[in-house]
Design a protein around this motif. Structure first.
Motif, short mmCIF file in Angstrom:
data_model
loop_
_atom_site.label_atom_id
_atom_site.label_comp_id
_atom_site.label_asym_id
_atom_site.label_seq_id
_atom_site.Cartn_x
_atom_site.Cartn_y
_atom_site.Cartn_z
N MET A 1 40.73 -11.49 21.15
CA MET A 1 41.76 -10.39 21.82
C MET A 1 43.22 -10.88 21.54
O MET A 1 43.55 -11.82 21.39
CB MET A 1 41.50 -10.54 23.32
CG MET A 1 42.46 -9.45 24.03
SD MET A 1 42.13 -9.60 25.87
CE MET A 1 42.71 -11.30 26.17
N GLU A 30 46.36 -14.71 28.88
CA GLU A 30 46.42 -14.36 27.52
C GLU A 30 47.53 -13.43 26.84
O GLU A 30 47.54 -13.11 25.67
CB GLU A 30 45.23 -13.27 27.09
CG GLU A 30 43.56 -13.89 27.45
CD GLU A 30 43.35 -14.86 26.70
OE1 GLU A 30 43.80 -14.78 25.52
OE2 GLU A 30 42.10 -15.49 26.93
N ASN A 366 41.63 -7.37 40.68
CA ASN A 366 42.54 -7.45 39.54
C ASN A 366 41.66 -7.31 38.23
O ASN A 366 42.34 -7.21 37.01
CB ASN A 366 43.15 -8.89 39.65
CG ASN A 366 44.15 -9.01 40.65
OD1 ASN A 366 44.58 -8.04 41.23
ND2 ASN A 366 44.60 -10.44 40.83
N ALA A 367 40.46 -7.73 38.37
CA ALA A 367 39.68 -7.52 37.07
C ALA A 367 39.59 -5.98 36.77
O ALA A 367 39.74 -5.76 35.65
CB ALA A 367 38.05 -7.75 37.17
N ARG A 368 39.87 -5.22 37.96
CA ARG A 368 39.83 -3.75 37.64
C ARG A 368 41.20 -3.41 36.91
O ARG A 368 41.24 -2.63 36.14
CB ARG A 368 39.36 -3.17 38.90
CG ARG A 368 39.59 -1.39 38.75
CD ARG A 368 38.09 -0.84 38.02
NE ARG A 368 38.16 0.57 37.88
CZ ARG A 368 38.52 0.99 36.68
NH1 ARG A 368 38.60 0.42 35.64
NH2 ARG A 368 38.42 2.32 36.51
N MET A 370 43.22 -5.11 35.30
CA MET A 370 43.42 -5.57 33.95
C MET A 370 42.44 -4.56 32.96
O MET A 370 42.92 -4.28 31.70
CB MET A 370 42.63 -7.08 33.46
CG MET A 370 43.25 -8.15 34.45
SD MET A 370 44.81 -8.43 33.42
CE MET A 370 44.26 -9.48 32.26
N GLN A 371 41.37 -4.02 33.30
CA GLN A 371 40.75 -3.07 32.72
C GLN A 371 41.67 -1.87 32.37
O GLN A 371 41.44 -1.30 31.23
CB GLN A 371 39.45 -2.69 33.54
CG GLN A 371 37.99 -2.53 32.80
CD GLN A 371 36.85 -2.56 33.75
OE1 GLN A 371 37.14 -2.01 34.87
NE2 GLN A 371 35.76 -2.72 33.31
N ASP A 374 44.05 -2.27 29.89
CA ASP A 374 43.56 -2.45 28.42
C ASP A 374 44.03 -3.81 28.10
O ASP A 374 44.34 -4.28 27.00
CB ASP A 374 44.06 -1.45 27.65
CG ASP A 374 43.14 -1.48 26.17
OD1 ASP A 374 41.96 -2.17 26.29
OD2 ASP A 374 43.59 -1.18 25.24
N ASN A 376 41.88 -6.56 29.17
CA ASN A 376 40.66 -7.32 28.90
C ASN A 376 40.56 -8.09 27.39
O ASN A 376 40.76 -7.28 26.49
CB ASN A 376 39.44 -6.70 29.19
CG ASN A 376 39.37 -6.52 30.92
OD1 ASN A 376 40.29 -7.24 31.67
ND2 ASN A 376 38.65 -5.69 31.35
#
Length: 376
Positions: A1, A30, A366-368, A370-371, A374, A376
């Motif tokens: 990534m 990241e 938070n995972a949502r 990040m999605q 964009d 991830n």
């Protein structure tokens, strides 16, 4: 990534640390994160440094109306965007969303993800003030649709409100996330005291949060149940909807409420209380204090109002009660239910904890996020 540059615009360093800290930590794994924030108070500076981000300060006052100050803020943000050239721009709360989204579009940012974490006082029913009208016009202009714009909400009522006001259209890309989430490893459950029943409200001292209703309910209940205690935590801040100074004085000096001011850590106070109350009709996103209460295994009483209703499940797994707004009698009724049915304090609290784990876990939220960005 590929590592990306993310610019966040917020209305205070405290809100970034308290509500977005875990999200920033996730981004930092990241990506490079920059933050544009109003002047950082000395007590927040060390905490912000721990997030290992690049900080730019400004003189924005999120609560007050000042055309000159707002224009200076917008210009400074545009200059910063041209300087940094971020891949993703993430503003949240009203002023950073309005001015930041305009600046990001002019600055050519490809991914813009404004978050409206509650619509606040400007969208409270019956508010026809000039400030509210101007805010709505500016928000509509700011959120004009374009590729790469994705508007994030914390409840579906806010999406519908902006559609009804024609601020956004069905063509807009919108997403609803479950509030800011709650860190279940930080707000850990404790056993509520069911024998010495106590209520707590955690809120800024503004009218739309239901301060007067809680004050009145406490006065009424104390006459019948003098053994019950009533607590209130929150700052009396400079806000257009701040409670009247006379009411504030009454709460502090001549009421049954134990007022403890603003605190840095609410956990010991929630832990020392049986039930958490928030009779709010403010345009909440999802009230953080209710998520914290649920994570700590506390029953809740709140209003059947925007944002608040997201936190209550009804039978068979009831974790609290929804009451009509501005209804002291019904608030008294539901508070008295827990006084006279103290075993329900524990069962409702356990159901709330289960709901927090299922729906409001900060890592899931938070995972949502990040999605959506964009990242991830």
């Amino acid at each position: 990534m590929t590592s990306k540059k993310v610019l966040i615009a917020c209305d205070s360093a405290k809100s970034l640390i308290d509500f977005r800290g875990k999200l920033v930590e996730l981004m930092r794994k990241e990506h490079t994160v920059y933050v544009f924030t109003p002047t950082i108070p000395p007590d927040q500076r060390a905490k912000l440094a721990l997030l290992n981000i690049v900080v730019f300060e400004n003189s924005l006052n999120g609560s007050n109306v000042s055309v000159l100050s707002d224009l200076k803020y917008a210009l400074r943000l545009y200059q910063l965007i041209k300087q940094l050239k971020p891949d993703v721009f993430f503003p949240y709360t009203l002023k950073p969303v309005i001015y930041g989204t305009i600046a990001a579009k002019l600055g050519g940012v490809k991914i813009i993800t404004p978050m409206l974490s509650g619509l606040g006082y400007n969208f409270v029913a019956g508010n026809t003030s000039l400030t509210s009208k101007i805010t709505r016009i500016l928000l509509k202009f700011s959120l004009r649709n374009r590729p790469g714009l994705s508007v994030i909400f914390q409840n579906k009522d806010d999406v519908q409100t902006l559609l009804d006001f024609k601020i956004i259209s069905a063509k807009h890309q919108t997403t609803v996330v479950n509030g800011s989430g709650v860190d279940l490893s930080h707000y850990t459950p404790t056993k509520p005291d069911m024998n010495n029943v106590s209520f707590i409200m955690v809120s800024r001292l503004i009218n739309a949060k239901g301060i007067r209703e809680y004050f009145e309910a406490a006065q009424i209940l104390f006459l019948k149940h003098p053994e019950v205690t009533f607590k209130l935590i929150g700052a009396y801040d400079d806000n257009v909807d701040a409670i009247h100074p006379d009411l504030f004085s009454e709460i502090k000096h001549r009421s049954v409420i134990n007022y403890m001011g603003a605190v840095d850590d609410v956990r010991p106070y929630i832990s020392g209380s049986s039930v958490v109350v928030l009779p709010s009709y403010y345009r909440e996103g999802v009230p953080r204090c209710l998520l914290e209460a649920m994570a700590m295994g506390r029953a809740i009483i709140t209003c059947d109002s925007v944002g608040c209703r997201e936190t209550v499940e009804t039978s068979p797994n009831s974790n609290g009660f929804l009451i009509p707004i501005k209804n002291t009698a019904e608030l008294v009724n539901k508070m008295e239910y827990f006084i006279t049915n103290n075993q329900a304090i524990s069962s409702f609290g356990q159901n709330g904890l289960a709901l927090a784990k299922e729906k409001f876990d900060v890592h899931k939220v938070n995972a949502r996020m990040m999605q959506i960005m964009d990242l991830n």
